[in-house]
Scaffold this motif. Structure first.
Motif, mmCIF file in Angstrom:
data_model
loop_
_atom_site.group_PDB
_atom_site.id
_atom_site.type_symbol
_atom_site.label_atom_id
_atom_site.label_comp_id
_atom_site.label_asym_id
_atom_site.label_seq_id
_atom_site.Cartn_x
_atom_site.Cartn_y
_atom_site.Cartn_z
ATOM 1 N N SER A 94 -74.661 -51.756 -26.862
ATOM 2 C CA SER A 94 -74.602 -52.287 -25.525
ATOM 3 C C SER A 94 -75.948 -52.847 -25.200
ATOM 4 O O SER A 94 -76.112 -53.856 -24.492
ATOM 5 C CB SER A 94 -74.203 -51.149 -24.605
ATOM 6 N N ILE A 95 -76.954 -51.931 -25.701
ATOM 7 C CA ILE A 95 -78.429 -52.464 -25.477
ATOM 8 C C ILE A 95 -78.693 -53.733 -25.962
ATOM 9 O O ILE A 95 -79.449 -54.509 -25.348
ATOM 10 C CB ILE A 95 -79.485 -51.270 -26.069
ATOM 11 N N ASP A 96 -78.446 -53.810 -27.237
ATOM 12 C CA ASP A 96 -78.664 -55.015 -28.122
ATOM 13 C C ASP A 96 -78.104 -56.329 -27.488
ATOM 14 O O ASP A 96 -78.666 -57.289 -27.376
ATOM 15 C CB ASP A 96 -78.368 -54.712 -29.606
ATOM 16 N N ARG A 97 -76.808 -56.219 -27.002
ATOM 17 C CA ARG A 97 -75.975 -57.131 -26.590
ATOM 18 C C ARG A 97 -76.805 -57.637 -25.297
ATOM 19 O O ARG A 97 -76.908 -58.734 -24.895
ATOM 20 C CB ARG A 97 -74.695 -56.957 -26.280
ATOM 21 N N CYS A 98 -77.285 -56.636 -24.367
ATOM 22 C CA CYS A 98 -77.821 -56.975 -23.056
ATOM 23 C C CYS A 98 -79.169 -57.533 -23.174
ATOM 24 O O CYS A 98 -79.522 -58.607 -22.638
ATOM 25 C CB CYS A 98 -77.767 -55.712 -22.193
ATOM 26 N N VAL A 99 -79.706 -57.048 -24.209
ATOM 27 C CA VAL A 99 -81.123 -57.738 -24.478
ATOM 28 C C VAL A 99 -80.856 -59.167 -25.130
ATOM 29 O O VAL A 99 -81.606 -59.932 -24.577
ATOM 30 C CB VAL A 99 -81.947 -56.804 -25.699
ATOM 31 N N ALA A 100 -79.993 -59.519 -25.932
ATOM 32 C CA ALA A 100 -79.529 -60.884 -26.234
ATOM 33 C C ALA A 100 -79.422 -61.793 -25.206
ATOM 34 O O ALA A 100 -79.871 -62.904 -25.093
ATOM 35 C CB ALA A 100 -78.357 -60.876 -27.319
ATOM 36 N N THR A 101 -78.683 -61.180 -24.041
ATOM 37 C CA THR A 101 -78.285 -62.268 -23.191
ATOM 38 C C THR A 101 -79.474 -62.210 -22.134
ATOM 39 O O THR A 101 -79.886 -63.550 -21.607
ATOM 40 C CB THR A 101 -77.009 -61.734 -22.343
ATOM 41 N N LEU A 102 -80.169 -61.092 -22.090
ATOM 42 C CA LEU A 102 -81.386 -61.410 -21.178
ATOM 43 C C LEU A 102 -82.438 -62.200 -21.967
ATOM 44 O O LEU A 102 -83.071 -63.167 -21.173
ATOM 45 C CB LEU A 102 -82.249 -59.879 -21.102
ATOM 46 N N ARG A 103 -82.436 -62.124 -23.056
ATOM 47 C CA ARG A 103 -83.693 -63.071 -23.984
ATOM 48 C C ARG A 103 -83.189 -64.461 -23.846
ATOM 49 O O ARG A 103 -84.243 -65.528 -23.511
ATOM 50 C CB ARG A 103 -83.424 -62.774 -25.346
ATOM 51 N N ALA A 104 -82.056 -64.789 -23.899
ATOM 52 C CA ALA A 104 -81.524 -66.152 -23.658
ATOM 53 C C ALA A 104 -81.972 -66.872 -22.199
ATOM 54 O O ALA A 104 -82.040 -67.840 -22.146
ATOM 55 C CB ALA A 104 -79.955 -66.240 -23.542
ATOM 56 N N LYS A 105 -82.068 -65.750 -21.178
ATOM 57 C CA LYS A 105 -82.588 -66.231 -19.994
ATOM 58 C C LYS A 105 -84.249 -66.516 -19.599
ATOM 59 O O LYS A 105 -84.467 -66.876 -18.659
ATOM 60 C CB LYS A 105 -81.864 -65.137 -18.764
ATOM 61 N N ILE A 106 -84.767 -65.375 -20.305
ATOM 62 C CA ILE A 106 -86.256 -65.413 -20.139
ATOM 63 C C ILE A 106 -87.178 -65.919 -21.221
ATOM 64 O O ILE A 106 -88.144 -66.156 -20.746
ATOM 65 C CB ILE A 106 -86.719 -63.941 -19.575
ATOM 66 N N GLU A 107 -86.797 -66.014 -22.418
ATOM 67 C CA GLU A 107 -87.560 -66.300 -23.687
ATOM 68 C C GLU A 107 -87.678 -67.565 -23.570
ATOM 69 O O GLU A 107 -86.791 -68.569 -23.548
ATOM 70 C CB GLU A 107 -86.909 -65.734 -24.905
ATOM 71 N N PRO A 108 -88.872 -68.171 -24.066
ATOM 72 C CA PRO A 108 -89.142 -69.705 -24.147
ATOM 73 C C PRO A 108 -88.133 -69.961 -25.386
ATOM 74 O O PRO A 108 -87.616 -71.106 -25.398
ATOM 75 C CB PRO A 108 -90.456 -69.557 -24.691
ATOM 76 N N ASP A 109 -88.255 -69.039 -26.556
ATOM 77 C CA ASP A 109 -87.457 -69.394 -27.813
ATOM 78 C C ASP A 109 -86.707 -67.880 -27.990
ATOM 79 O O ASP A 109 -87.346 -67.264 -28.758
ATOM 80 C CB ASP A 109 -88.076 -69.860 -28.860
ATOM 81 N N PRO A 110 -85.385 -67.911 -27.616
ATOM 82 C CA PRO A 110 -84.613 -66.654 -27.800
ATOM 83 C C PRO A 110 -84.575 -66.177 -29.223
ATOM 84 O O PRO A 110 -84.724 -64.820 -29.484
ATOM 85 C CB PRO A 110 -83.144 -66.930 -27.245
#
Ligand code: CA
Length: 227
Positions: free
Chosen positions: A191-207
């Motif tokens: 669950s953490i990894d999934r949430c991290v993945a979607t959060l990265r897509a929203k905040i990272e310059p390159d997820p």
């Protein structure tokens, strides 16, 4: 006023080297060659930062972490560990250490990490936190990127808020689950990894090459907002 650093390390040459390095940067340095002395100094002299070896004679680093946190002391603890087995690191983090650096380390990297912890513990938590082109408004529960609002799910917001509050710290998956999901629902480390993945897509310059939410292999994540 210069910050006070406690170094607990039983290897004499390393202890001397660390002491000289931090003293030359203007820090007040306390040293302990064994765990019992280290624990005593940690509790009686309230240092601003503890550099803590784990394998120590008399009282080990884990016991020091636990005892310091049980007394309610909140200074950052950076473990110096010869062990790089993830169980040992996770155990230290669960007992209250904030981060670890594996031996052998470069002195420059250790000093940079120590400086970052000391700077952070002096800055008061603000109503909004900026990193890169993002601004997390903690009061309004909103994230802006380049001025535009980015929709976050409740869990994504809670996760990002937790990362911000523990920025620069190594965070084990269990600790993240406890803090963000609590123990009321059925969740898995996935669950953490999934949430991290979607959060990265929203905040990272390159997820695909994340710079803010960094993966620590076998352990968890570290949020590094930069300066
Ligand atoms: Ca040792």
């Amino acid at each position: 006023m210069s910050a006070r650093i406690l170094i607990v390390e039983d290897e004499p040459a390393l202890l001397r080297g660390l002491k000289d390095t931090f003293a030359s940067k203007g820090y007040e340095v306390l040293t302990a060659p064994d765990g019992a002395t280290g624990l005593d100094l940690a509790l009686s002299r309230s240092p601003d930062l503890i550099l803590l070896d784990i394998m120590l004679p008399r009282v080990n680093g884990y016991e020091i972490c636990r005892a310091v946190r049980e007394r309610g002391l909140e200074m950052p603890i950076l473990m110096l560990t010869a062990k790089d087995r993830e169980e040992d690191i996770i155990l230290g983090l669960n007992l209250g250490a904030d981060d670890y650096i594996a031996k052998p380390f470069r002195l420059g990297e250790l000093v940079a990490r120590a400086n970052a912890f000391l700077r952070r513990s002096r800055t008061k938590p603000a109503a909004a936190f900026r990193f890169g082109d993002c601004e997390l408004d903690l009061a309004a529960h909103k994230l802006f990127r380049g001025g535009a609002e980015i929709e976050l799910t409740a869990k994504e917001f809670k996760l990002l808020e937790y990362f911000v509050s523990r920025r620069g710290c190594a965070l084990a998956r269990d600790a993240i689950l406890d803090a963000v999901w609590g123990n009321s629902v059925i969740v898995t480390p996935r669950s953490i990894d999934r949430c991290v993945a979607t959060l990265r897509a929203k905040i990272e310059p390159d997820p695909r090459e994340p710079v803010y939410i960094q993966t620590i292999r076998d352990i968890g994540y570290r949020f590094e907002p930069g300066e």
